[in-house]
Scaffold this active site. Sequence first.
Site, short mmCIF file in Angstrom:
data_model
loop_
_atom_site.label_atom_id
_atom_site.label_comp_id
_atom_site.label_asym_id
_atom_site.label_seq_id
_atom_site.Cartn_x
_atom_site.Cartn_y
_atom_site.Cartn_z
N LYS A 141 0.89 -1.17 0.00
CA LYS A 141 0.00 0.00 0.00
C LYS A 141 0.92 1.21 0.00
O LYS A 141 1.59 1.49 0.99
CB LYS A 141 -0.89 -0.03 1.24
CG LYS A 141 -2.22 0.70 1.07
CD LYS A 141 -2.11 2.20 0.85
CE LYS A 141 -1.95 2.94 2.15
NZ LYS A 141 -1.69 4.40 1.93
N GLU B 155 7.59 -0.40 12.40
CA GLU B 155 8.69 0.58 12.43
C GLU B 155 8.04 1.94 12.63
O GLU B 155 7.47 2.51 11.70
CB GLU B 155 9.44 0.55 11.09
CG GLU B 155 10.01 -0.82 10.71
CD GLU B 155 11.26 -1.18 11.48
OE1 GLU B 155 11.88 -0.27 12.07
OE2 GLU B 155 11.60 -2.37 11.52
N CYS C 294 12.08 9.48 10.95
CA CYS C 294 11.79 8.84 12.23
C CYS C 294 12.98 8.98 13.16
O CYS C 294 12.85 9.02 14.37
CB CYS C 294 11.45 7.37 12.02
SG CYS C 294 12.72 6.49 11.09
N GLU D 236 6.01 13.23 18.81
CA GLU D 236 6.76 13.34 17.56
C GLU D 236 6.03 14.33 16.64
O GLU D 236 4.83 14.22 16.44
CB GLU D 236 6.84 11.98 16.87
CG GLU D 236 7.69 12.01 15.63
CD GLU D 236 7.54 10.76 14.78
OE1 GLU D 236 6.42 10.29 14.62
OE2 GLU D 236 8.58 10.27 14.30
P1 NAD Z 1 0.88 7.38 9.15
O1 NAD Z 1 0.91 6.38 10.25
O2 NAD Z 1 -0.20 8.39 9.16
O3 NAD Z 1 0.79 6.66 7.73
C1 NAD Z 1 1.71 5.70 7.32
C2 NAD Z 1 1.05 4.77 6.31
O4 NAD Z 1 -0.02 4.09 6.97
C3 NAD Z 1 0.43 5.48 5.11
O5 NAD Z 1 0.62 4.69 3.97
C4 NAD Z 1 -1.04 5.54 5.48
O6 NAD Z 1 -1.89 5.61 4.36
C5 NAD Z 1 -1.21 4.24 6.22
N1 NAD Z 1 -2.34 4.21 7.16
C6 NAD Z 1 -2.90 5.25 7.83
N2 NAD Z 1 -3.92 4.81 8.58
C7 NAD Z 1 -4.02 3.49 8.39
C8 NAD Z 1 -4.87 2.46 8.91
N3 NAD Z 1 -5.85 2.74 9.77
N4 NAD Z 1 -4.67 1.19 8.52
C9 NAD Z 1 -3.67 0.88 7.66
N5 NAD Z 1 -2.84 1.80 7.12
C10 NAD Z 1 -3.01 3.09 7.49
O7 NAD Z 1 2.32 8.05 9.18
P2 NAD Z 1 2.86 9.27 8.30
O8 NAD Z 1 2.54 10.53 8.98
O9 NAD Z 1 2.47 9.08 6.90
O10 NAD Z 1 4.44 8.99 8.41
C11 NAD Z 1 5.20 9.50 9.41
C12 NAD Z 1 5.44 8.47 10.52
O11 NAD Z 1 6.20 7.38 10.03
C13 NAD Z 1 6.27 9.07 11.63
O12 NAD Z 1 5.72 8.66 12.87
C14 NAD Z 1 7.64 8.46 11.43
O13 NAD Z 1 8.45 8.41 12.57
C15 NAD Z 1 7.26 7.10 10.93
N6 NAD Z 1 8.40 6.47 10.26
C16 NAD Z 1 9.07 5.46 10.90
C17 NAD Z 1 10.18 4.87 10.31
C18 NAD Z 1 10.93 3.77 11.02
O14 NAD Z 1 11.69 3.07 10.38
N7 NAD Z 1 10.75 3.60 12.32
C19 NAD Z 1 10.61 5.30 9.05
C20 NAD Z 1 9.91 6.33 8.42
C21 NAD Z 1 8.81 6.91 9.03
#
Ligand code: NAD
Length: 496
Positions: free
Chosen positions: A181, A256, A290, A389
Amino acid sequence: MKSQIPNPKSQIPNWVDGREVPALAGEWFEKRNPADGTVQSRAARSRAADAAAAVAAARRAQPGWADTPPVQRGMVLHGIVVAMQARQEEIARVVADETGKSFKDAKGETGGAIQLGLFFASEGQRLYGRTTTSGTPNKYAMTVRQPLGVAGLIIAANTPIANVAWKVFPALVCGNAAVLKAAEDTPATAWLFGRIAHEAGLPAGVLNIIQGYGEEAGAPLVDDPGVDVISFTGSTKVGRQIAEKAGARLARVSLELGGKNPLVVCDDADLDNAAKWVLLSAFSNAGQRCAAASRIIVFDSVYDRFRQMLVERTATLKVGISDDDDLGPVINERQLSNVLGAVGRAKTAGAVVLGGGHRLADPAHAAGFFMAPTLIESARPDAEISITELFGPIACLYRVKDFGEALALANDSPYGLTACIHTKSFDRAIEFAQRVRAGVAVVNAGTYGSEPHMPFGGFKASGNGTREPGTEALEVYSELKDVYLNTNPDDLEFRI
Ligand code: NAD
């Protein structure tokens, strides 16, 4: 250079069963350019039926892919890596266009994705099991790695091609088929990867890519009983929801998640080097990492001097999308208002903004989602801004009296992803690396550290204990099976 994203009126489809298809309901959503707010592309607005179709295609393709010897699977993946190398600039251009990061940074990110692909393509030659002894005579014990089935991969937009590679390569080399996705803010990057994989000869259905919003396209993937393992990179809030849903049906989950990462500056630090790394750690990719350092913990005796250095240097940072700029926009308007809102509430709660704190409103930036790099001090350690965050270009400074207080404050966080200390003391460096509650500890550099061959992941609310990538990712995407071979030497016609 000309944009590589299909022109704004064109549409970014899903990849299902080796074909580009629109969402079944024919809906599209708009993706905006973070640098100027204009509509950049329209992507398939997938829903439950699209997720189900993609999972069904993956299930059909998976047995054949699993029966392909791992060495050959690795060769197919290597073909994708070679194609990515040949098209590195094209990929980087799409990444830069969709995220607003500079082409230089996008090219570096693409290079990282290629390195990661190379590592996991080669794992096809090393899907090692273990042979060991048995307690019973004439019995031989070993383990073999087997695929789980279908992997559901859900990713964030911050480093879009790296995030795709991070999940797809290890999932596939283990013999799983996958449904990715894509992040809704970077649809073209995932689509282009799908095209490259397809052209490089990945069999139809082994990798399916659906576009769409989290609730509409991601959530049904998590619920689908045809998905055996879910690997998620995103926020802790959504990670929790996914873990609950997947837990109810005992699907494996790798999370992650976010970070609120500390960078400690001791009284014996090389302050010049520390300041350089604070700026990079806090502001590169507009703080949308992150691993970004957002809590800068400074010894009292050097605090005033170091604050001055940071304020002066932050004021010189250039915000824009060119290779000469230091940071670009945040990914969308909603994210920009979240961050600005958090800064406003921090001020009301008594924090002091030392620099930045506002949207850039000059003609070159006003239409985009640009925020001035922001330094804050005097926030309480338990204030919202200290424990949440933000995923924007914001760092808070904290004053501590000594190493003990610095370590305690570094660990006083719901998160535990990365951490860094600047010191010339070997003892402090080792103590910090041992005692900090984080998945990555760094001495005298920045809060970076995810190399393709190394395990990355977080303590506490930064993850659920899994590690990707590195060979540790194989634990996420494969099952271990014990095999016992029993012989009966008495049946043989000879004796030694
Ligand atoms: P998010 O959690 O809003 O979205 C991430 C993904 O999840 C998107 O593709 C989104 O469409 C999907 N998503 C959202 N709601 C969902 C649900 N209910 N069910 C299934 N999928 C769903 O995060 P974001 O704001 O897009 O990204 C930033 C976050 O990602 C930050 O918290 C960052 O720290 C984290 N991040 C972590 C790492 C790591 O390796 N630890 C790396 C990159 C980013």
